[in-house]
Scaffold this motif. Structure first.
Motif, short mmCIF file in Angstrom:
data_model
loop_
_atom_site.label_atom_id
_atom_site.label_comp_id
_atom_site.label_asym_id
_atom_site.label_seq_id
_atom_site.Cartn_x
_atom_site.Cartn_y
_atom_site.Cartn_z
N ASP A 266 0.81 -1.08 0.08
CA ASP A 266 0.03 0.01 -0.07
C ASP A 266 1.00 1.18 0.03
OD1 ASP A 266 -2.27 -1.61 0.09
OD2 ASP A 266 -2.41 -1.50 2.22
N TRP A 270 -3.00 3.95 -2.94
CA TRP A 270 -3.04 2.84 -4.05
C TRP A 270 -2.62 1.44 -3.29
CZ3 TRP A 270 -4.34 3.87 -8.96
CH2 TRP A 270 -4.24 5.07 -9.39
N THR A 271 -3.04 0.51 -3.82
CA THR A 271 -2.54 -0.96 -3.69
C THR A 271 -1.88 -1.62 -4.73
OG1 THR A 271 -4.20 -1.22 -1.75
CG2 THR A 271 -3.02 -3.25 -2.95
N LEU A 272 -0.63 -1.81 -4.72
CA LEU A 272 -0.03 -2.25 -5.98
C LEU A 272 0.33 -3.74 -5.81
CD1 LEU A 272 2.67 0.41 -5.75
CD2 LEU A 272 0.90 0.49 -7.36
N ALA A 485 -2.90 -2.11 -10.28
CA ALA A 485 -3.07 -1.17 -9.14
C ALA A 485 -4.49 -1.11 -8.81
CB ALA A 485 -2.43 -0.02 -9.65
N ARG A 487 -7.63 0.94 -6.03
CA ARG A 487 -7.97 1.99 -5.16
C ARG A 487 -8.96 1.63 -4.38
NH1 ARG A 487 -4.89 6.97 -5.44
NH2 ARG A 487 -6.74 7.95 -4.50
N PHE A 511 4.57 4.61 -13.06
CA PHE A 511 3.31 4.74 -11.97
C PHE A 511 3.41 5.98 -11.18
CE2 PHE A 511 1.32 4.20 -8.07
CZ PHE A 511 0.01 3.56 -8.33
N ALA A 515 0.46 8.52 -10.88
CA ALA A 515 -0.07 9.01 -9.62
C ALA A 515 -0.16 10.50 -9.34
CB ALA A 515 0.57 8.22 -8.34
#
Length: 614
Positions: A266, A270-272, A485, A487, A511, A515
């Motif tokens: 995280d 965002w969570t990648l 990715a 959200r 990325f 962002a």
């Protein structure tokens, strides 16, 4: 800011890939009522035909999948080392490294079974429906991109004198494939036609049964038999000697593609999501874990320096800790305390050391080759070395031909690379896939099939006891690293790039640009982020034969501000200035869950990648 083309937007579906024919074939499947998974399979098989210098059916393909309900899974299409692929066997042949080409470098092929598993479990189309595009281009021909012919010309001598089955396909009448002329691969078309016919006969009226029959034919039928015969042919490889491989019928019959949970991190809302430590994917996540709370101005010398130095630390950990032959301590590697300590190693001066960390107090595990290279002994490239742009995966060919993209590297070895494709449909399903391996320059063409074996075992070490030691039944660590990715727990973007060791460098820069632009513009400006100047470094041992490194290196695009270049050099970076559009080959698709709007963009570099959709 200038962009080469718009970010595409629509509501029906979007595709982005490294070749326009693959993108459009995937879109045709969507238009015909298929979903993102059907479309990805069709595009994957078209890429085997139109980018044979970058991937093939006997290569590999890791994927990240997201369903419309938000579930994210990794589909592993990376085959394992055969049962006979032991360190002792390769050492007995007098080898210190796995050759970069030839059957000794061949893992169990993974791509075909992974595509079939995706189609069976998540698709809606029949096998014949998704294969018809690839069959058509192989049978009736397509106009090849320049790099196909350039690659064939670079290995012409090898094909004509040693790999004559490859010459039969890629030098028909003595001519290499040329743009503007139709190039055909009738043997490959015949393979798929036979496979579809046999699968249809075996599976009857049941769609899933036909797909399962195709998997069995690949693993145990005429395809498997031809692959095993080819692996037993003594073949000249990068060692300068002829070797037979270790792949057997039992290896093929005993392996299957598989699903697993992604590794996630995280960052700023965002969570990648990436594949696990059998890939280099977590190095992408580690680079985000190393970032400070506030970033320097984008594109500044401070910004590039920070990201380069963070990448060096992540890639050093990749060398010491990643691999399928041991447990990878990802919890510690991604933890806040660990990365706080690692971040303190970044100073205003470029590091030329390989500095893996000690998660949980463990002692880093490095091969003898890595220790020698890191100490500046043979294998390390000194000042003035110019790394080939775009991934350098060398084959055995030696020559003087140089294409506009440095097809032949500084050591005279031809370079292979990788493909990528992303798909999103109107239901919110997403696929990010990075097919590679099984290139035309990796192994001789299997004459009965029309494609060669792969060479992914070259990424494993011939030292015992390492996370990435060559180990039967274990996956060689791969550079292939698709991304997803999310959200608020909802998948919103799938992306990736070719590029070997550069993949998780270029993707970090991309990325961060996405962002940043989202904060400023209120939406995902995918094309603008792709078009921003990019860079990479080679300050760590390469993943491909001959596993060299270039301490302190940074390669930047020629569009980079001269003042930034000067400042990087003042800080001790060994800067190579490449062509203006030479770094990064990203693809990306996205979906806004609030509006249902889908979007896509593709890399303009190389004049080959395209996004389509509506």
């Amino acid at each position: 800011m200038f962009t080469t083309r718009p970010t595409l937007q629509g509501t029906f579906g979007m595709v982005s890939s490294t070749h326009w024919l693959a993108s459009q074939s995937a879109m045709a499947v969507l238009e015909d009522g298929g979903n993102a998974y059907d479309a990805a399979v069709a595009a994957g098989f078209v890429l085997h035909v139109v980018e044979p210098h970058l991937n093939g059916p006997a290569g590999e393909v890791p994927m990240i999948l997201a369903s419309g309900d938000g579930e994210v899974r990794v589909l592993c299409g990376q085959g394992t080392a055969p049962a006979g692929a032991t360190v002792a066997h390769y050492r007995s042949l007098g080898l210190g490294l796995v050759p970069g080409t030839g059957p000794l470098a061949a893992a169990v092929p993974g791509a075909f079974d992974a595509w079939m598993l995706l189609l069976r479990d998540h698709g809606t189309k029949d096998l014949a429906e998704v294969l018809r595009y690839a069959i058509g281009y192989a049978e009736h021909g397509h106009a090849p991109v320049e790099r196909v012919g350039e690659t064939v010309e670079a290995v012409r001598g090898l094909f004509e004198t040693e790999w004559t089955t490859s010459a039969a396909v890629y030098l028909p009448g003595g001519r290499s494939p040329r743009p503007g002329e139709l190039f055909r691969n009738p043997a490959l078309a015949a393979t798929w036609r036979r496979l579809v016919a046999e699968a249809s006969a075996a599976g009857g009226a049941d769609r899933d049964a036909r797909i399962e029959a195709a998997r069995t034919i690949w693993r145990e039928g005429f395809v498997a038999e031809a692959l095993v015969r080819q692996a037993a042919v003594p073949t000249l490889d990068t060692s300068g000697a002829r070797h037979t491989g270790t792949l057997t019928a039992a290896d093929l019959a005993g392996w299957s593609a598989s699903y697993e949970a992604p590794v996630t991190y995280d960052w700023n809302g965002w969570t990648l999501a990436k594949a696990g430590g059998w890939s280099q994917g977590p190095a992408f996540l580690q680079q985000f874990a190393l970032l400070p709370d506030e970033l320097p101005p984008p594109g500044s010398a401070d910004y590039v320096h920070l990201l380069v130095e963070g990448c060096k630390l992540a890639m050093a950990d990749r060398e010491a800790w990643y691999g399928d032959a041991a447990d990878v301590p990802l919890d510690e590697l991604l933890s806040a305390p660990y990365n706080t300590g690692r971040r303190a190693l970044i100073t205003d001066t470029a590091s030329t050391e390989l500095r893996p960390g000690s998660p949980g107090g463990r002692t880093p595990l490095l091969s003898a080759q890595v220790r020698a290279v890191a100490a500046g002994k043979p294998g390390a490239a000194g000042p003035g070395f110019v790394p080939a742009p775009g991934a350098g995966e060398p084959t055995m060919a030696r020559g003087t031909h140089r294409g506009p993209d440095e097809l032949v590297g500084p050591d005279g070895a031809t370079r292979g690379d990788t493909c990528h494709l992303d798909v999103v449909d109107r239901w919110g399903n997403m696929v990010s896939a990075t097919p590679s391996g099984g290139w035309l320059q990796s192994n001789p063409v299997v004459p009965e099939l029309g494609f060669p074996l792969g060479t992914r075992l070259q990424m494993a070490w011939l030292d015992e006891g390492l996370p990435n030691s060559l180990t039967p039944g274990r996956r060689p660590r791969t550079t292939l690293t698709p991304s997803l990715a999310l959200r608020d727990g909802v998948p919103v973007m799938a992306f990736g790039t070719p590029g070997g060791d550069q993949q998780d460098q270029w993707q970090v820069h991309f990325f961060l640009a996405v962002a940043r632009r989202a904060r400023v513009r209120g939406g995902l400006d995918l094309q603008g982020a792709i078009d921003e100047p990019n860079w990479h470094n080679d300050s760590f041992p390469g993943s491909f034969h001959p596993r060299a490194m270039h301490p302190g290196s940074v390669t930047v695009e020629g569009r980079t501000d001269p003042g930034v270049i000067a400042e990087l050099r003042r800080r001790g970076h060994d800067v190579t200035v490449g062509e203006p559009w030479s770094e990064g080959r990203l693809c990306a698709v996205a979906r806004d869950p609030a509006t249902g709007i889908v979007s896509a963009a593709a890399n303009p570099r190389g004049m080959q990648g395209y996004a389509v959709g509506r």
